[in-house]
Design a protein around this motif. Structure first.
Motif, PDB file in Angstrom:
ATOM      1  N   SER A  21      12.755  -4.415  -4.209  1.00 45.56           N
ATOM      2  CA  SER A  21      12.550  -4.223  -2.777  1.00 45.56           C
ATOM      3  C   SER A  21      11.489  -3.163  -2.554  1.00 45.56           C
ATOM      4  O   SER A  21      11.282  -2.284  -3.388  1.00 45.56           O
ATOM      5  CB  SER A  21      13.849  -3.838  -2.075  1.00 45.56           C
ATOM      6  N   CYS A  22      10.818  -3.260  -1.430  1.00 50.47           N
ATOM      7  CA  CYS A  22       9.765  -2.310  -1.064  1.00 50.47           C
ATOM      8  C   CYS A  22       9.820  -2.109   0.444  1.00 50.47           C
ATOM      9  O   CYS A  22       9.613  -3.062   1.200  1.00 50.47           O
ATOM     10  CB  CYS A  22       8.404  -2.835  -1.491  1.00 50.47           C
ATOM     11  N   ALA A  23      10.108  -0.886   0.851  1.00 48.17           N
ATOM     12  CA  ALA A  23      10.213  -0.565   2.268  1.00 48.17           C
ATOM     13  C   ALA A  23       9.018   0.257   2.705  1.00 48.17           C
ATOM     14  O   ALA A  23       8.699   1.273   2.078  1.00 48.17           O
ATOM     15  CB  ALA A  23      11.507   0.196   2.535  1.00 48.17           C
ATOM     16  N   ALA A  24       8.374  -0.184   3.772  1.00 42.41           N
ATOM     17  CA  ALA A  24       7.224   0.520   4.327  1.00 42.41           C
ATOM     18  C   ALA A  24       7.656   1.296   5.570  1.00 42.41           C
ATOM     19  O   ALA A  24       8.433   0.794   6.387  1.00 42.41           O
ATOM     20  CB  ALA A  24       6.124  -0.466   4.689  1.00 42.41           C
ATOM     21  N   SER A  25       7.138   2.509   5.684  1.00 41.87           N
ATOM     22  CA  SER A  25       7.456   3.333   6.859  1.00 41.87           C
ATOM     23  C   SER A  25       6.254   4.177   7.223  1.00 41.87           C
ATOM     24  O   SER A  25       5.318   4.319   6.441  1.00 41.87           O
ATOM     25  CB  SER A  25       8.663   4.219   6.580  1.00 41.87           C
ATOM     26  N   GLY A  26       6.288   4.743   8.427  1.00 39.56           N
ATOM     27  CA  GLY A  26       5.190   5.588   8.883  1.00 39.56           C
ATOM     28  C   GLY A  26       4.497   4.993  10.083  1.00 39.56           C
ATOM     29  O   GLY A  26       5.096   4.291  10.889  1.00 39.56           O
ATOM     30  N   SER A  27       3.206   5.287  10.179  1.00 35.80           N
ATOM     31  CA  SER A  27       2.434   4.855  11.349  1.00 35.80           C
ATOM     32  C   SER A  27       1.975   3.405  11.173  1.00 35.80           C
ATOM     33  O   SER A  27       0.863   3.128  10.760  1.00 35.80           O
ATOM     34  CB  SER A  27       1.222   5.776  11.525  1.00 35.80           C
ATOM     35  N   ILE A  28       2.864   2.480  11.503  1.00 34.02           N
ATOM     36  CA  ILE A  28       2.583   1.058  11.327  1.00 34.02           C
ATOM     37  C   ILE A  28       2.535   0.378  12.681  1.00 34.02           C
ATOM     38  O   ILE A  28       3.501   0.416  13.428  1.00 34.02           O
ATOM     39  CB  ILE A  28       3.659   0.387  10.442  1.00 34.02           C
ATOM     40  N   PHE A  29       1.400  -0.245  12.972  1.00 37.35           N
ATOM     41  CA  PHE A  29       1.297  -1.053  14.187  1.00 37.35           C
ATOM     42  C   PHE A  29       1.616  -2.510  13.875  1.00 37.35           C
ATOM     43  O   PHE A  29       2.358  -3.160  14.591  1.00 37.35           O
ATOM     44  CB  PHE A  29      -0.099  -0.945  14.791  1.00 37.35           C
ATOM     45  N   ARG A  30       1.047  -2.976  12.783  1.00 38.70           N
ATOM     46  CA  ARG A  30       1.293  -4.352  12.368  1.00 38.70           C
ATOM     47  C   ARG A  30       1.083  -4.486  10.875  1.00 38.70           C
ATOM     48  O   ARG A  30       0.170  -3.912  10.323  1.00 38.70           O
ATOM     49  CB  ARG A  30       0.348  -5.317  13.103  1.00 38.70           C
ATOM     50  N   ILE A  31       1.959  -5.257  10.236  1.00 38.21           N
ATOM     51  CA  ILE A  31       1.777  -5.592   8.826  1.00 38.21           C
ATOM     52  C   ILE A  31       1.261  -7.024   8.741  1.00 38.21           C
ATOM     53  O   ILE A  31       1.867  -7.934   9.301  1.00 38.21           O
ATOM     54  CB  ILE A  31       3.079  -5.421   8.037  1.00 38.21           C
ATOM     55  N   ASN A  32       0.152  -7.200   8.060  1.00 41.46           N
ATOM     56  CA  ASN A  32      -0.447  -8.530   7.919  1.00 41.46           C
ATOM     57  C   ASN A  32       0.030  -9.249   6.671  1.00 41.46           C
ATOM     58  O   ASN A  32       0.285 -10.446   6.692  1.00 41.46           O
ATOM     59  CB  ASN A  32      -1.974  -8.429   7.900  1.00 41.46           C
ATOM     60  N   ALA A  33       0.129  -8.506   5.595  1.00 42.92           N
ATOM     61  CA  ALA A  33       0.521  -9.132   4.334  1.00 42.92           C
ATOM     62  C   ALA A  33       1.300  -8.149   3.478  1.00 42.92           C
ATOM     63  O   ALA A  33       1.035  -6.947   3.499  1.00 42.92           O
ATOM     64  CB  ALA A  33      -0.708  -9.617   3.572  1.00 42.92           C
ATOM     65  N   MET A  34       2.258  -8.687   2.755  1.00 44.39           N
ATOM     66  CA  MET A  34       3.036  -7.897   1.809  1.00 44.39           C
ATOM     67  C   MET A  34       3.104  -8.692   0.506  1.00 44.39           C
ATOM     68  O   MET A  34       3.254  -9.925   0.542  1.00 44.39           O
ATOM     69  CB  MET A  34       4.447  -7.636   2.324  1.00 44.39           C
ATOM     70  N   GLY A  35       2.990  -8.008  -0.589  1.00 47.00           N
ATOM     71  CA  GLY A  35       2.988  -8.737  -1.849  1.00 47.00           C
ATOM     72  C   GLY A  35       3.418  -7.891  -3.021  1.00 47.00           C
ATOM     73  O   GLY A  35       3.635  -6.682  -2.895  1.00 47.00           O
ATOM     74  N   TRP A  36       3.541  -8.568  -4.136  1.00 41.35           N
ATOM     75  CA  TRP A  36       3.908  -7.927  -5.394  1.00 41.35           C
ATOM     76  C   TRP A  36       2.868  -8.262  -6.450  1.00 41.35           C
ATOM     77  O   TRP A  36       2.457  -9.425  -6.591  1.00 41.35           O
ATOM     78  CB  TRP A  36       5.288  -8.409  -5.862  1.00 41.35           C
ATOM     79  N   TYR A  37       2.478  -7.238  -7.184  1.00 46.60           N
ATOM     80  CA  TYR A  37       1.576  -7.372  -8.315  1.00 46.60           C
ATOM     81  C   TYR A  37       2.283  -6.795  -9.532  1.00 46.60           C
ATOM     82  O   TYR A  37       3.257  -6.053  -9.404  1.00 46.60           O
ATOM     83  CB  TYR A  37       0.272  -6.605  -8.063  1.00 46.60           C
ATOM     84  N   ARG A  38       1.750  -7.112 -10.700  1.00 49.95           N
ATOM     85  CA  ARG A  38       2.310  -6.521 -11.913  1.00 49.95           C
ATOM     86  C   ARG A  38       1.201  -6.227 -12.905  1.00 49.95           C
ATOM     87  O   ARG A  38       0.153  -6.869 -12.884  1.00 49.95           O
ATOM     88  CB  ARG A  38       3.365  -7.428 -12.534  1.00 49.95           C
ATOM     89  N   GLN A  39       1.491  -5.252 -13.756  1.00 50.02           N
ATOM     90  CA  GLN A  39       0.534  -4.885 -14.785  1.00 50.02           C
ATOM     91  C   GLN A  39       1.287  -4.625 -16.078  1.00 50.02           C
ATOM     92  O   GLN A  39       2.119  -3.706 -16.143  1.00 50.02           O
ATOM     93  CB  GLN A  39      -0.277  -3.659 -14.379  1.00 50.02           C
ATOM     94  N   ALA A  40       0.991  -5.433 -17.071  1.00 49.37           N
ATOM     95  CA  ALA A  40       1.577  -5.263 -18.393  1.00 49.37           C
ATOM     96  C   ALA A  40       0.647  -4.388 -19.232  1.00 49.37           C
ATOM     97  O   ALA A  40      -0.549  -4.293 -18.942  1.00 49.37           O
ATOM     98  CB  ALA A  40       1.775  -6.619 -19.062  1.00 49.37           C
TER      99      ALA A  40
END
Length: 120
Positions: A21-40
């Motif tokens: 899970s990933c929760a965003a907070s702070g000065s947010i007017f609008r979120i356009n995209a949310m995603g997950w990346y990984r690095q091995a």
């Protein structure tokens, strides 16, 4: 400023499941995209799954049918349900959020990363 807090990584046996899970907070007017990346280790960061505000999703071929991305827009939270995990899924997973802040500025933030380790 926008803060991202990730949780849910850990150690699991092959075939097991984890939920990030990933929760965003702070000065947010609008979120356009949310995603997950990984690095091995020794590899470049790669997209795992992404979700747009319009409701579309896309996945890396390697996780299709096993991983599911979802969002709680009211809580500005994105989830990644990972099933049938394989040792090749071992990596640090990063949340990414893009949008517009309260001053109308575009933002692009990364989470701190959470380790996912899948043992064979």
């Amino acid at each position: 400023q926008v803060q991202l807090v990730e949780s849910g990584g850990g150690l699991v046996q092959a075939g097991g499941s984890l939920r990030l899970s990933c929760a965003a907070s702070g000065s947010i007017f609008r979120i356009n995209a949310m995603g997950w990346y990984r690095q091995a280790p020794g590899k470049q960061r790669e997209l795992v799954a992404a979700s747009t505000s319009a409701g579309s999703t896309n996945y890396a071929d390697s996780v299709k049918g096993r991983f599911t991305i979802s969002r709680d827009n009211a809580q500005n939270t994105v989830y990644l349900q990972m099933n049938s995990l394989e040792p090749e899924d071992t990596a640090v997973y990063y949340c990414n959020v893009r949008g517009k802040d309260g001053l109308g500025r575009q933002f692009n933030y990364w989470g701190q990363g959470t380790q996912v380790t899948v043992s064979s």
